[in-house]
Design a protein around this motif. Structure first.
Motif, PDB file in Angstrom:
ATOM      1  N   TYR A 109       0.816  -1.208   0.000  1.00 60.56           N
ATOM      2  CA  TYR A 109       0.000   0.000   0.000  1.00 60.56           C
ATOM      3  C   TYR A 109       0.853   1.263   0.000  1.00 60.56           C
ATOM      4  N   ARG A 120      -5.814   8.869   1.241  1.00 65.82           N
ATOM      5  CA  ARG A 120      -6.103   7.905   0.183  1.00 65.82           C
ATOM      6  C   ARG A 120      -5.135   6.745   0.242  1.00 65.82           C
ATOM      7  N   CYS A 121      -5.571   5.616  -0.303  1.00 66.97           N
ATOM      8  CA  CYS A 121      -4.740   4.414  -0.376  1.00 66.97           C
ATOM      9  C   CYS A 121      -4.612   4.020  -1.839  1.00 66.97           C
ATOM     10  N   GLN A 131      -8.603   3.145  -2.186  1.00 70.41           N
ATOM     11  CA  GLN A 131      -9.569   3.603  -1.188  1.00 70.41           C
ATOM     12  C   GLN A 131      -9.414   5.096  -0.908  1.00 70.41           C
ATOM     13  N   GLU A 132     -10.515   5.717  -0.534  1.00 74.03           N
ATOM     14  CA  GLU A 132     -10.501   7.117  -0.092  1.00 74.03           C
ATOM     15  C   GLU A 132     -11.094   7.184   1.311  1.00 74.03           C
ATOM     16  N   GLU A 163     -14.492  -6.733   8.148  1.00 69.39           N
ATOM     17  CA  GLU A 163     -13.194  -6.226   7.744  1.00 69.39           C
ATOM     18  C   GLU A 163     -12.136  -7.314   7.593  1.00 69.39           C
ATOM     19  N   TRP A 182      -9.002   4.169  10.507  1.00 70.20           N
ATOM     20  CA  TRP A 182      -9.832   3.692   9.402  1.00 70.20           C
ATOM     21  C   TRP A 182      -9.491   2.253   9.035  1.00 70.20           C
ATOM     22  N   SER A 185      -9.687  -1.682   4.065  1.00 69.83           N
ATOM     23  CA  SER A 185     -10.463  -2.422   3.065  1.00 69.83           C
ATOM     24  C   SER A 185     -11.753  -1.721   2.669  1.00 69.83           C
ATOM     25  N   SER A 186     -12.420  -1.081   3.632  1.00 70.73           N
ATOM     26  CA  SER A 186     -13.723  -0.482   3.346  1.00 70.73           C
ATOM     27  C   SER A 186     -13.710   1.045   3.337  1.00 70.73           C
ATOM     28  N   GLY A 187     -12.670   1.641   3.915  1.00 75.24           N
ATOM     29  CA  GLY A 187     -12.654   3.100   4.054  1.00 75.24           C
ATOM     30  C   GLY A 187     -13.486   3.575   5.223  1.00 75.24           C
TER      31      GLY A 187
END
Length: 391
Positions: A109, A120-121, A131-132, A163, A182, A185-187
């Motif tokens: 990542y 962000r990722c 992801q954001e 998760e 956070w 995986s899901s943000g």
């Protein structure tokens, strides 16, 4: 008072201030990111510049160096990945709508935080955003990362079934006075840590002990349980913003705009040392072999005996604030807003400190032996000896 030191080498290749300095994991290279919009790669073997990364359209705010790749983020809203050997730009990560303040590389990542109020990722190997993280009310200044496997028990993990595909978590500190945790995986926001009344400038994570430390413009450092979100302690003695943190052996070092560094015992919250002599804010610090090195807005770096607080050496030569320091092979590297990278020989300080530590250990061993004999004697006569340790 410490003696003034002169630099072994002064590197003047950049045409603007150096905002950050990163050391590769193998210690072979250094990366500098500059106001001139470029990054430069330096060898720790010969101190020569071996790479010049050009392409950003504005100044570089932060940089990160791996053994084979370099990463830079910029006020041009982008992040770039570079090949260390060829200098070629391998990827441009686009999506942020304002200055990118900070990046963090962990596993596969790439994380980023921006003035656009988001983190962000990204996939390290692709230009794709994964992801954001949206929820902060102001800019994201600092980042940390950990895995739930490092902190959660099995029964707690079961509660987070949603998760379990990815157990990575991102921590963000913001000028909105909050710290957020956070799920990558899901943000989804797992925790919002409330308590600070000023911008959160720095974070340091101790995942094995489930603790997070945050420093703020409200003059405090706060400790949090990263599983429950509970605030554990507040360290309150600074008289200015807390700018930088370093955690070593359950000792927390904090550099502040009040021109001091303080050392705290994490387990009790007690402040056990204050390092003075700075004539401006302490902008960066690094612990090495019993010595605390600091960089300041007064353009000087300093070396303190971490235990006694005694100033051992002052490194003079920079013209403006020292933004970052690194240490490798008993060389101190300082990067400044004056555009120079300076290299200092710290072998003498390290040797003196090693001799001092050896003497202290020897004295402690003799004291411990005497104490054991004394306790044995007193126990025989039925006496109880109580000892109180203090500074």
């Amino acid at each position: 008072m410490g003696n003034s030191g002169s630099a072994v080498k002064v590197c003047t290749d950049h045409q603007g201030g150096i905002n950050w300095l990163s050391l590769s994991p193998d210690g072979q290279r250094l990366l500098t990111g500059s106001e001139d919009g470029t990054a430069r790669l330096w060898s720790t073997v010969d101190s020569q510049c071996h790479g010049h990364f050009q392409g950003h359209e504005s100044y570089i705010t932060f940089c990160h160096l791996e053994n084979e790749a370099a990463f830079t983020c910029s006020a041009d809203h982008t992040i770039r990945k570079w090949d260390v050997m060829t200098g070629q730009c391998l990827a441009i990560y686009r999506g942020h709508t304002s200055i990118v303040n900070r990046i963090l590389v962990a596993k596969d990542y790439l994380f980023s935080g921006s003035y656009d109020r988001t983190a962000r990722c990204w996939s390290v190997d692709k230009e794709k955003q994964i992801q954001e993280f949206r929820g902060h009310r102001n800019c994201v200044l600092t980042l940390a990362h950990y895995s739930s496997r490092d902190v959660l028990e099995e029964e707690e993990e079961e509660e987070e079934e949603e998760e379990k595909v990815s157990r990575d978590l991102l921590v963000t500190g913001s000028t909105d006075c909050t710290v957020k945790v956070w799920w990558v995986s899901s943000g989804r926001c797992y925790q919002t840590l409330l308590g600070h009344t000023g911008a959160v400038l720095c974070l340091i994570l101790d995942a094995p002990n489930r603790e997070l430390f945050s420093g703020s413009t409200d003059y405090t450092i706060r400790t949090w349980n990263i599983v429950t979100g509970e605030q554990l302690k507040v360290f309150k003695e600074h008289q200015g913003s807390v700018i930088c943190l370093e955690l070593v052996n359950r000792h927390l070092y904090s550099g502040s705009a009040d021109r001091t560094v303080k050392c705290w015992l994490v387990d009790t919250g007690e402040r056990i040392q204050t390092y003075k002599a700075h004539k401006h804010s302490v902008s960066t610090l690094k612990y090495h072999a019993g010595i605390l090195f600091t960089g300041s807005g007064d353009a000087c770096a300093r070396a303190f005996n971490s235990k006694s607080g005694v100033l051992q050496k002052i490194f003079r030569g920079h013209k403006f604030i020292i933004n970052c320091i690194q240490i490798h092979n008993e060389l101190l590297y300082t990067a400044s807003h004056d555009g120079t990278l300076r290299i200092w020989d710290i072998r003498g300080i390290c040797k003196r400190n090693k001799r001092r530590l050896k003497k202290e250990r020897s004295a402690q061993g003799r004291s411990s032996q005497k104490g054991s004999l004394s306790r044995l004697f007193n126990n025989k006569v039925g006496c109880m000896v109580q000892q109180e340790n203090g500074e």
